[in-house]
Design a protein around this motif. Structure first.
Motif, PDB file in Angstrom:
ATOM      1  N   GLU A  60       0.799  -1.222   0.000  1.00  0.00           N
ATOM      2  CA  GLU A  60       0.000   0.000   0.000  1.00  0.00           C
ATOM      3  C   GLU A  60       0.835   1.277   0.000  1.00  0.00           C
ATOM      4  O   GLU A  60       0.407   2.295  -0.538  1.00  0.00           O
ATOM      5  N   ARG A  61       2.005   1.226   0.609  1.00  0.00           N
ATOM      6  CA  ARG A  61       2.807   2.459   0.638  1.00  0.00           C
ATOM      7  C   ARG A  61       3.520   2.732  -0.674  1.00  0.00           C
ATOM      8  O   ARG A  61       3.927   3.861  -0.931  1.00  0.00           O
ATOM      9  N   GLU A  62       3.721   1.705  -1.487  1.00  0.00           N
ATOM     10  CA  GLU A  62       4.369   1.914  -2.780  1.00  0.00           C
ATOM     11  C   GLU A  62       3.329   2.269  -3.847  1.00  0.00           C
ATOM     12  O   GLU A  62       3.693   2.724  -4.929  1.00  0.00           O
ATOM     13  N   ARG A 116      -9.090   2.328 -11.849  1.00  0.00           N
ATOM     14  CA  ARG A 116     -10.076   1.634 -11.007  1.00  0.00           C
ATOM     15  C   ARG A 116     -10.370   0.238 -11.558  1.00  0.00           C
ATOM     16  O   ARG A 116     -10.450  -0.736 -10.812  1.00  0.00           O
ATOM     17  N   VAL A 160     -10.190  -3.489  -9.958  1.00  0.00           N
ATOM     18  CA  VAL A 160     -11.321  -4.426  -9.940  1.00  0.00           C
ATOM     19  C   VAL A 160     -10.887  -5.778 -10.505  1.00  0.00           C
ATOM     20  O   VAL A 160     -11.209  -6.832  -9.946  1.00  0.00           O
ATOM     21  N   PHE A 213     -10.867 -10.039  -2.960  1.00  0.00           N
ATOM     22  CA  PHE A 213     -11.420  -8.719  -2.677  1.00  0.00           C
ATOM     23  C   PHE A 213     -10.607  -7.892  -1.671  1.00  0.00           C
ATOM     24  O   PHE A 213     -10.513  -6.677  -1.817  1.00  0.00           O
ATOM     25  N   PRO A 214     -10.021  -8.493  -0.624  1.00  0.00           N
ATOM     26  CA  PRO A 214      -9.350  -7.630   0.364  1.00  0.00           C
ATOM     27  C   PRO A 214      -8.205  -6.796  -0.238  1.00  0.00           C
ATOM     28  O   PRO A 214      -8.077  -5.609   0.061  1.00  0.00           O
ATOM     29  N   ARG A 215      -7.374  -7.406  -1.064  1.00  0.00           N
ATOM     30  CA  ARG A 215      -6.276  -6.649  -1.682  1.00  0.00           C
ATOM     31  C   ARG A 215      -6.827  -5.515  -2.559  1.00  0.00           C
ATOM     32  O   ARG A 215      -6.296  -4.401  -2.570  1.00  0.00           O
ATOM     33  N   ALA A 216      -7.870  -5.817  -3.344  1.00  0.00           N
ATOM     34  CA  ALA A 216      -8.440  -4.806  -4.230  1.00  0.00           C
ATOM     35  C   ALA A 216      -9.040  -3.663  -3.419  1.00  0.00           C
ATOM     36  O   ALA A 216      -8.863  -2.483  -3.749  1.00  0.00           O
ATOM     37  N   LEU A 217      -9.728  -4.006  -2.363  1.00  0.00           N
ATOM     38  CA  LEU A 217     -10.351  -2.974  -1.531  1.00  0.00           C
ATOM     39  C   LEU A 217      -9.295  -2.065  -0.892  1.00  0.00           C
ATOM     40  O   LEU A 217      -9.442  -0.839  -0.853  1.00  0.00           O
ATOM     41  N   ALA A 218      -8.224  -2.668  -0.401  1.00  0.00           N
ATOM     42  CA  ALA A 218      -7.155  -1.860   0.213  1.00  0.00           C
ATOM     43  C   ALA A 218      -6.578  -0.877  -0.808  1.00  0.00           C
ATOM     44  O   ALA A 218      -6.309   0.285  -0.485  1.00  0.00           O
ATOM     45  N   MET A 221      -8.113   0.335  -3.495  1.00  0.00           N
ATOM     46  CA  MET A 221      -9.108   1.368  -3.802  1.00  0.00           C
ATOM     47  C   MET A 221      -9.113   2.451  -2.718  1.00  0.00           C
ATOM     48  O   MET A 221      -9.323   3.629  -3.005  1.00  0.00           O
ATOM     49  N   ARG A 222      -8.904   2.026  -1.474  1.00  0.00           N
ATOM     50  CA  ARG A 222      -8.856   3.015  -0.382  1.00  0.00           C
ATOM     51  C   ARG A 222      -7.661   3.949  -0.558  1.00  0.00           C
ATOM     52  O   ARG A 222      -7.761   5.148  -0.306  1.00  0.00           O
ATOM     53  N   ALA A 260      -8.662   6.276  -3.404  1.00  0.00           N
ATOM     54  CA  ALA A 260      -9.659   7.276  -3.002  1.00  0.00           C
ATOM     55  C   ALA A 260      -9.011   8.373  -2.164  1.00  0.00           C
ATOM     56  O   ALA A 260      -9.316   9.561  -2.319  1.00  0.00           O
TER      57      ALA A 260
END
Lengths: 126, 126, 126, 126, 126, 126
Positions: free
Chosen positions: D69-71, D90, D94, D102-107, D109-110, D113
């Motif tokens: 997530e930080r990269e 996006r 997806v 889903f968890p990796r994709a959701l993280a 997207m956050r 956003a």
């Protein structure tokens, strides 16, 4: 009170956090949120082959193995809401240590300890 | 001063952080803490087939590959306490880049840089 | 005999398999082979900050954690060629079990046992 | 204005953040920074077989799958700078949900956003 | 001949292997096959935000990063059917090496080389 | 017949394969085998906080998420021996698809289908 058997899987897992979790999902991305709500919660989690308590323990184990620490709280709470005890959730994480190593299990336990601490703080009788 | 050869693997790796690390492990979960202390530290890390400096470089490499950034500081410090130089720890992380890609290695280097910066801040002679 | 200190990292790791390994790399993809030979072997593994025995134990640990069973034999042999004993290679894999779980460690041990069995079969004095 | 075709891959991906990103890389570790700049950006990303827009969508997909997530922000911005639309970024995330859950994709997207929100905050006309 | 724009994403990706792939999916598990056909192929891959050539390069990258060697052939062929060149597929895998390390990229290149070799064997004019 | 409540977790999970599985574990590495037998089976799996049926579904889910296809058969059979139905094992794997993507779930279903096919072949009344 509403009949728990009439509630959707999503309502039972998310409980009183439902509105907040759904709003955050949609805020992250409406299309991905749609898939998660419709396919994961609306279809797979509704299938009768596994009860929700077992499903939520599986979710805790999988998120622990993935190291998905930010997604864990939803399903740690979900497991407790669906009838798992704190001891069962802890033991699920201990078992993950055997399959995915101690660091992932330890990280998940820290998330759980923080959640339980917050829950106590929020509950004057805790 | 105590004889370093008499110290347990855990005492040598954790050094002056031992009490704090153990307290945090137990706070996260006493059962998981017990397994980590008894099996990982008390048994595997005590086996004579590998010296502790090598073991701690392996630990740094594995935590880097896992992306376990919060577990890294314990073993970054542990590697230095067990006789690895900063250059050896850095090189271990560079090697991980070849096997697990640049993002994981970069994330670990950032943790290391933060740790070394903090150590300097804490040391007026740093 | 040639002076081992004059040999490249790659020659020391690959030993008598060098021609076969290089041919297979190039056959898989010449561009990727070029990067692996030039950057991983020709640059990172040549850096003096870590000795080749330590580097090969790190390689064994990382490939075990990744579950990269087909890439393991090259570095299991490489570790032995660079001065690690079978007991050290085994212990490296045991340590991976603590960080990445038992299934990955077990899969690597099976690859090692197969390699050692083959080596014995090939050696009438084995 | 400078000719975008004359710019290096790195200049096109990093845009006005170039100095800050490079400084942070070097601060983390000069040797690792050197490899990332020379091999990843200076060599692989410069190869003509894939255009930079495709490369940056691949980078977003891979960092999402890794949970890095930080990269991610560097390449989320990079994808947009290299001609991908927000809708394409996006959709890339997806698609990752199908391959890595889903968890990796959701993280991811956050993270996206948050980045888009920050960009709006910084842009009075946003 | 049928109009390629009228074909489903699945028909374009699977080509003449469609019947065999679908039969194998259903044989593995009808429910999982249903989700893959309906959600991944029938919904996500049909969305217009990304063209199929880009989607298939993303699929190749993600399966390479996962080490999912048995699932790779379907999307290696799919990428070629959807307009990617062999050079683009190779370059996608080279880029994965930067993000997920050389072993995963090498394993995918071996699968690709095997596939291309088989294709030549099957083609008397190859 | 022996009282199932008197059997160890290991005996219930491994059933008639016990001697073969243990021999193979020891053959791979006696030290690692010792840890797996003593810590995973002898300690964690014996703890009363979770029943063996739930533990084996967790094991199936975790091995599926790891892509550990060669370790899966032991726990696919173990889940069935400990009271899970084929439908529950399948559904566990379907749920993994939501958390770790379709390729891992599909690979596990193929292992399961092969196992069930073999079981039918071995059973003239199958």
């Amino acid at each position: 009170m509403s009949d728990p058997d009439r509630l959707s899987a999503r309502e039972r897992i998310w409980g009183e956090d439902a509105a907040a979790i759904e709003a955050k999902l949609v805020e992250a991305d409406p299309d991905l949120a749609g898939l998660i709500l419709r396919v994961a919660y609306g279809e797979v989690f509704e299938r009768p082959q596994l009860d929700l308590r077992t499903r939520e323990l599986l979710a805790v184990a999988l998120l622990t193995a993935l190291g998905a620490e930010r997604e864990l709280p939803t399903h740690l709470r979900g497991a407790l809401r669906c009838g798992a005890s704190v001891a069962e959730v802890r033991e699920t994480i201990v078992q993950v240590a055997m399959f995915a190593g101690f660091p992932r299990a330890l990280a998940a336990m820290r998330v759980l300890a923080r959640h339980l601490g917050d829950a106590e703080d929020a509950d004057p009788a805790g």
